[in-house]
Design an enzyme around this catalytic site. Structure first.
Site, PDB file in Angstrom:
ATOM      1  N   GLU A 157       0.736  -1.276  -0.126  1.00 16.22           N
ATOM      2  CA  GLU A 157      -0.008  -0.063  -0.122  1.00 16.22           C
ATOM      3  C   GLU A 157       0.831   1.273  -0.038  1.00 16.22           C
ATOM      4  O   GLU A 157       0.808   2.119   1.124  1.00 16.22           O
ATOM      5  CB  GLU A 157      -1.016  -0.002   1.335  1.00 16.22           C
ATOM      6  CG  GLU A 157      -1.777  -1.229   1.252  1.00 16.22           C
ATOM      7  CD  GLU A 157      -2.584  -1.153   2.653  1.00 16.22           C
ATOM      8  OE1 GLU A 157      -3.616  -1.738   2.877  1.00 16.22           O
ATOM      9  OE2 GLU A 157      -2.165  -0.623   3.819  1.00 16.22           O
ATOM     10  N   CYS A 183      -2.003  33.090  10.502  1.00 14.37           N
ATOM     11  CA  CYS A 183      -2.019  33.733  11.898  1.00 14.37           C
ATOM     12  C   CYS A 183      -1.501  32.760  12.875  1.00 14.37           C
ATOM     13  O   CYS A 183      -2.371  32.495  13.767  1.00 14.37           O
ATOM     14  CB  CYS A 183      -3.293  34.398  12.195  1.00 14.37           C
ATOM     15  SG  CYS A 183      -3.492  35.803  11.074  1.00 14.37           S
TER      16      CYS A 183
HETATM   17  N1  LLP Z   1      -1.511   1.893   4.607  1.00 12.88           N
HETATM   18  C1  LLP Z   1      -1.726   2.267   5.681  1.00 12.88           C
HETATM   19  C2  LLP Z   1      -2.684   1.380   6.307  1.00 12.88           C
HETATM   20  C3  LLP Z   1      -1.471   3.626   6.213  1.00 12.88           C
HETATM   21  O1  LLP Z   1      -1.837   3.916   7.177  1.00 12.88           O
HETATM   22  C4  LLP Z   1      -0.616   4.299   5.502  1.00 12.88           C
HETATM   23  C5  LLP Z   1      -0.138   5.735   5.862  1.00 12.88           C
HETATM   24  C6  LLP Z   1      -0.145   3.791   4.110  1.00 12.88           C
HETATM   25  C7  LLP Z   1      -0.681   2.522   3.872  1.00 12.88           C
HETATM   26  C8  LLP Z   1       0.649   4.573   2.962  1.00 12.88           C
HETATM   27  O2  LLP Z   1       1.771   5.106   3.854  1.00 12.88           O
HETATM   28  P1  LLP Z   1       2.925   5.784   3.100  1.00 12.88           P
HETATM   29  O3  LLP Z   1       3.605   4.578   1.719  1.00 12.88           O
HETATM   30  O4  LLP Z   1       2.464   7.000   2.227  1.00 12.88           O
HETATM   31  O5  LLP Z   1       3.956   6.238   3.712  1.00 12.88           O
HETATM   32  N2  LLP Z   1       0.577  12.470   7.316  1.00 12.88           N
HETATM   33  C9  LLP Z   1       1.981  11.855   7.503  1.00 12.88           C
HETATM   34  C10 LLP Z   1       1.863  10.371   6.817  1.00 12.88           C
HETATM   35  C11 LLP Z   1       0.999   9.608   7.600  1.00 12.88           C
HETATM   36  C12 LLP Z   1       0.572   8.240   7.188  1.00 12.88           C
HETATM   37  C13 LLP Z   1      -0.516   7.448   7.538  1.00 12.88           C
HETATM   38  N3  LLP Z   1      -0.635   6.330   6.974  1.00 12.88           N
HETATM   39  C14 LLP Z   1       3.194  12.474   6.772  1.00 12.88           C
HETATM   40  O6  LLP Z   1       2.928  13.595   6.223  1.00 12.88           O
HETATM   41  O7  LLP Z   1       4.139  12.056   6.757  1.00 12.88           O
END
Ligand code: LLP
Length: 428
Positions: free
Chosen positions: A272, A354
């Site tokens: 994912e 702000c």
């Molecule tokens: N699968 C699940 C169950 C997840 O919770 C997430 C991310 C992913 C896949 C994808 O993760 P990726 O491959 O994109 O790292 N807002 C934070 C990141 C939060 C990620 C939440 N879950 C940031 O800006 O670093």
């Protein structure tokens, strides 16, 4: 590989000058490179090829419909975490495989997913597992479930995004998975067909994947002994990208850590990834409004803010920032954005919101910048627009997709009328 490069002191995305895009679409502006997006998707497909993985692009990283559609056109399914993301995935490709994760799925979301033939529910609690069975029963259906396990590993990333240490809200405690699974043996309306884990994000080492996958192998054997026909091992996302310099690992390193577990279990692998695909494929372009100095600090005030890119404020995240047309006395593009450089001085890059927490960078080495100059904030393709808000009644930015020498607006800039469009003015 990214397709953002300087040509004669002017930043390009593929064959399009960023200055031209800023002129045409205004700022703040997210600019994405299609070649970079596809390069990263394909590098995962290649690295994991022997397992023929099902790659479910994580919509939360960047849910723009054009980007989702591009992913589907190139063989990806989707990982979603809400009914809204599910809707986006459906809009992009109604036939795509969808994994539905998240600790708080509502009955309505479960029904919506079942109606649309969800590929897998990533199940995060015992109550959820039984609810899936009940909702599926009421619809005369069978819910396909992958139990999300928290493999209880040492800390591996920012505390706010580490999802596999003891005590976080995600997944089932590793000690309880078998008991929970036992509770639905023989239930005709919920079928446990997979094991899921998402360790956290971003992760810059293969070790947690190897450790998590090894625990997964043991669990899958035990689940099979209980009578569950486990066909899928879903290792989630989380693969790190370049934020500071070239710190990201190639996809092969993660493949090496994960593939042994796939072989041992003969499961079909599901991944994912979000950030790995879209993170380095996007930049945020902004325009300098003012300079000012106060209390011994120099500020560049530009027109992008925490509502456009929340990561620095929320996680103290580092994003490289450099002028779109750098002056002649500084490097065209530094090798090390953290090193001190002649021609630069330390400045805070802040926005108009702000809050004193509104910044894109602190004490950053940058050349002097004049009003109207353009800045590029790199690695903004993931969790930029998807976490953007209308705080301070700011209109969300436009998004542009570049392919070679062509560019398309894939989300128009919001207008003040958009900001009030959902409100019912009952006192009028
Ligand atoms: N699968 C699940 C169950 C997840 O919770 C997430 C991310 C992913 C896949 C994808 O993760 P990726 O491959 O994109 O790292 N807002 C934070 C990141 C939060 C990620 C939440 N879950 C940031 O800006 O670093």
């Amino acid at each position: 590989m990214d397709h953002f490069a300087y040509r004669e002191r002017s930043l390009y995305c593929e064959d399009v000058a960023i200055t031209a895009l800023a002129e045409e679409y205004g700022t703040p502006l997210f600019v994405y490179s299609q070649a970079t997006l596809l390069h990263h998707l394909q590098s995962l497909q290649t690295a994991f090829a022997e397992a023929k993985p099902i790659i479910c692009y994580s919509v939360k990283a960047n849910g723009n419909l054009s980007i989702c559609r591009l992913m589907a056109q190139h063989g990806a399914g989707f990982d979603v975490t809400s009914g809204g993301e599910y809707y986006r995935a459906q809009q992009a490709d109604p036939a795509a495989k969808v994994c539905f994760a998240g600790v708080g799925k509502t009955d309505a979301e479960i029904r919506y997913a079942l109606e649309r033939g969800v590929f897998l529910f990533d199940v995060e609690s015992e109550e959820e597992l039984h609810t899936l069975g009940e909702v599926a029963k009421s619809m005369g259906k069978v819910a396909p479930a992958a139990l999300r396990v928290n493999p209880d590993l040492p800390p591996k990333t920012h505390v706010k995004t580490d999802t596999s240490v003891k005590g976080v809200k995600f997944g089932l405690d590793i000690e309880t998975v078998l008991d929970v699974a036992k509770g639905v043996v023989g239930n005709p309306h919920v079928q446990v067909v997979g094991l899921h884990m998402h360790l956290g994000s971003p992760i810059l080492s293969p070790e947690p994947y190897a450790a998590g996958a090894a625990k997964g192998v043991t669990l899958i054997e035990a689940l099979r002994q209980q009578g569950h026909d486990i066909q899928y091992l879903n290792m989630g996302g989380g693969f790190g990208i370049h934020y500071r310099k070239n710190e990201a690992l190639p996809a092969e390193m993660f493949a090496k850590a994960i593939l042994p577990a796939v072989k041992a279990t003969k499961c079909q692998l599901v991944l994912e990834p979000g950030r790995f695909i879209v993170g380095n494929a996007g930049i945020l372009v902004s325009r300098v409004l003012f300079n000012k100095s106060t209390g011994g600090r120099s500020y560049i005030i530009q027109d992008a803010a925490m509502n456009d890119l929340l990561r620095p404020t929320l996680y103290d995240a580092f994003h490289r920032i450099w002028p779109v047309t750098p002056p002649a006395d500084v490097p065209e593009r530094p090798d090390d954005f953290e090193a001190t450089m002649p021609g630069t001085h330390q400045q805070d890059v802040v926005g108009p919101v702000c809050e004193s927490g509104d910044f894109l960078a602190k004490a950053r080495n940058l050349p002097a910048l004049r009003r109207g100059e353009l800045l590029a904030t790199f690695s903004a393709g993931a969790y930029g627009m998807s976490m953007a808000s209308n705080y301070n009644a700011r209109c969300r930015a436009a998004e542009v997709l570049v392919t070679g020498g062509a560019h398309r607006l894939i989300r128009r800039r919001e207008t003040p009328a958009d900001l009030v469009a959902c409100e019912l003015d009952c006192l009028n």
